[in-house]
Scaffold this motif. Structure first.
Motif, PDB file in Angstrom:
ATOM      1  N   UNK A   1     -10.502  -7.940  -5.758  1.00 32.56           N
ATOM      2  CA  UNK A   1      -9.623  -6.805  -6.055  1.00 32.56           C
ATOM      3  C   UNK A   1     -10.306  -5.479  -6.317  1.00 32.56           C
ATOM      4  N   UNK A   2     -11.654  -5.430  -6.190  1.00 33.93           N
ATOM      5  CA  UNK A   2     -12.319  -4.143  -6.424  1.00 33.93           C
ATOM      6  C   UNK A   2     -13.561  -3.997  -5.555  1.00 33.93           C
ATOM      7  N   UNK A   3     -14.130  -2.802  -5.566  1.00 36.07           N
ATOM      8  CA  UNK A   3     -15.338  -2.533  -4.793  1.00 36.07           C
ATOM      9  C   UNK A   3     -16.434  -3.522  -5.194  1.00 36.07           C
ATOM     10  N   UNK A   4     -17.071  -4.164  -4.196  1.00 38.35           N
ATOM     11  CA  UNK A   4     -18.118  -5.125  -4.547  1.00 38.35           C
ATOM     12  C   UNK A   4     -19.231  -4.444  -5.344  1.00 38.35           C
TER      13      UNK A   4
ATOM     14  N   UNK B   1      -5.894  -2.857   5.278  1.00 41.59           N
ATOM     15  CA  UNK B   1      -6.287  -1.472   5.006  1.00 41.59           C
ATOM     16  C   UNK B   1      -6.546  -1.261   3.514  1.00 41.59           C
ATOM     17  N   UNK B   2      -5.624  -1.730   2.663  1.00 46.38           N
ATOM     18  CA  UNK B   2      -5.750  -1.391   1.246  1.00 46.38           C
ATOM     19  C   UNK B   2      -6.826  -2.219   0.550  1.00 46.38           C
ATOM     20  N   UNK B   3      -7.136  -3.410   1.067  1.00 45.15           N
ATOM     21  CA  UNK B   3      -8.120  -4.261   0.385  1.00 45.15           C
ATOM     22  C   UNK B   3      -9.435  -4.363   1.158  1.00 45.15           C
ATOM     23  N   UNK B   4      -9.578  -3.514   2.160  1.00 37.24           N
ATOM     24  CA  UNK B   4     -10.757  -3.617   3.024  1.00 37.24           C
ATOM     25  C   UNK B   4     -12.048  -3.564   2.203  1.00 37.24           C
ATOM     26  N   UNK B   5     -12.842  -4.601   2.331  1.00 36.25           N
ATOM     27  CA  UNK B   5     -14.139  -4.602   1.652  1.00 36.25           C
ATOM     28  C   UNK B   5     -14.085  -5.033   0.196  1.00 36.25           C
ATOM     29  N   UNK B   6     -12.892  -5.081  -0.381  1.00 40.39           N
ATOM     30  CA  UNK B   6     -12.811  -5.452  -1.798  1.00 40.39           C
ATOM     31  C   UNK B   6     -13.138  -6.936  -2.000  1.00 40.39           C
TER      32      UNK B   6
END
Ligand code: FE
Ligand code: FE
Length: 321
Positions: free
Chosen positions: A50-53, A42-47
């Motif tokens: 460690x951050x938004x792509x 949940x917290x790292x979904x898509x990251x």
């Protein structure tokens, strides 16, 4: 309690590291492997790293100058501490007295390895070539590692690396003396870089969300141990006292002063970017000073440690950190 009943971390409105109630209900039984898998999903979904792509390090962070230097110092230091913490956790996994704590500390070990990795990647994204990263990190933090982190590491190894390892002492080291004492700087980092370096702030926020869980469960493990073994209280208080004494002897204040002075000089160059962004409610970051930011961290440290010690049932300490 079922998984569905446990509040899951979210990317927004996440609990803050300095919110004393954020971790109040966490136990190793609740934060089991399944919880952890769901929580990080949940917290790292898509990251990515460690951050938004696609969220790039802004140009002003890539130009030579004090702001860049402040960030390089901070993230290289944090990558080093996270790596050392992951190694410390290997001893806790090895000596955990039951399944629930073994599983929990195994998840924390991976969390810390991930933190070290995303902090290192941030340095790469700031333009340090991957091939020279280790050497550059040693250049940037080598002295501080030897002066601050090595003595702390030795203190921890004396507890956990001996044949009759002191498991609960190792948990206390993390929760009160190591991570616990570094948490206010981690909270400051997330807030300080929010505008100047959005990917850095996302990375820091992701790590801090894990930290809430680590400190909460660590405190609970100690609390439960003392409840079962009240005769241990004196020994553990003495251990904390020794750890806090060590902190006072380490050159941590010069490190914070150097870090905040670089940030201040960088902020002066790029103040217009900050606008009305507030470090804490009612206080614009652009108006803050070196002394104020260090004072704020010290205040958070005292408050957090006080609350955590009360929760563990370890009150009556006379040393100020
Ligand atoms: Fe960490
Ligand atoms: Fe942690």
């Amino acid at each position: 309690m079922t998984l569905a009943m446990v509040k899951q971390p979210e990317k927004t409105h996440s609990p803050s590291l300095i919110d004393g109630l954020a971790d109040a209900e966490l136990t190793p039984e609740i934060c089991n492997l399944e919880y952890w898998l769901q929580a990080i999903r949940c917290s790292l979904r898509g990251y990515v790293h460690g951050h938004t792509p696609g969220l790039a390090v802004p140009r002003h962070m890539l130009e030579p100058g004090p702001l860049r230097e402040a960030s390089l110092q901070e993230f290289a230091f944090r990558a080093t501490t996270e790596q050392m913490t992951a190694r410390h956790l290997s001893h806790l996994v090895r000596t955990a007295p039951d399944q629930a704590t073994m599983d929990f500390f195994a998840t924390q070990l991976i969390d810390e390895a991930r933190h070290a990795d995303v902090f290192r990647w941030h340095l790469v994204e700031m333009g340090i070539p991957r091939a020279t990263l280790e050497a550059r990190m040693a250049e940037i933090v080598g002295n501080k590692r030897d002066a601050i982190l090595r003595p702390l590491e030795q203190f921890a190894l004396d507890l956990v690396a001996k044949p009759d390892a002191d498991f609960i002492g190792g948990v206390i080291f993390l929760t009160v003396i190591g991570e616990g004492a570094l948490a206010p700087a981690a909270e400051m980092s997330e807030r300080k870089w929010r505008v100047f370096d959005p990917p850095a702030a996302e990375i820091a926020q992701g790590a801090n969300m894990d930290e809430v869980r680590h400190l909460g469960v660590g405190a609970e493990v100690v609390r439960a141990h003392i409840e079962r073994h009240p005769q241990e209280r004196g020994r553990l208080l003495e251990l904390i006292q020794r750890g806090l004494q060590l902190w006072q002897e380490l050159p941590i204040l010069p490190l914070l002063i150097e870090r905040e002075m670089l940030f201040q000089a960088g902020m002066e160059q790029h103040r217009s970017l900050l606008g009305d962004y507030e470090l804490i409610p009612g206080r614009r970051l652009a108006d803050t000073t070196v002394e104020e930011r260090i004072g704020l961290q010290a205040h958070w440290a005292d408050e957090m440690r006080g609350q955590r010690l009360v929760r563990m049932g370890l009150t009556g300490l006379t040393v100020a950190g």
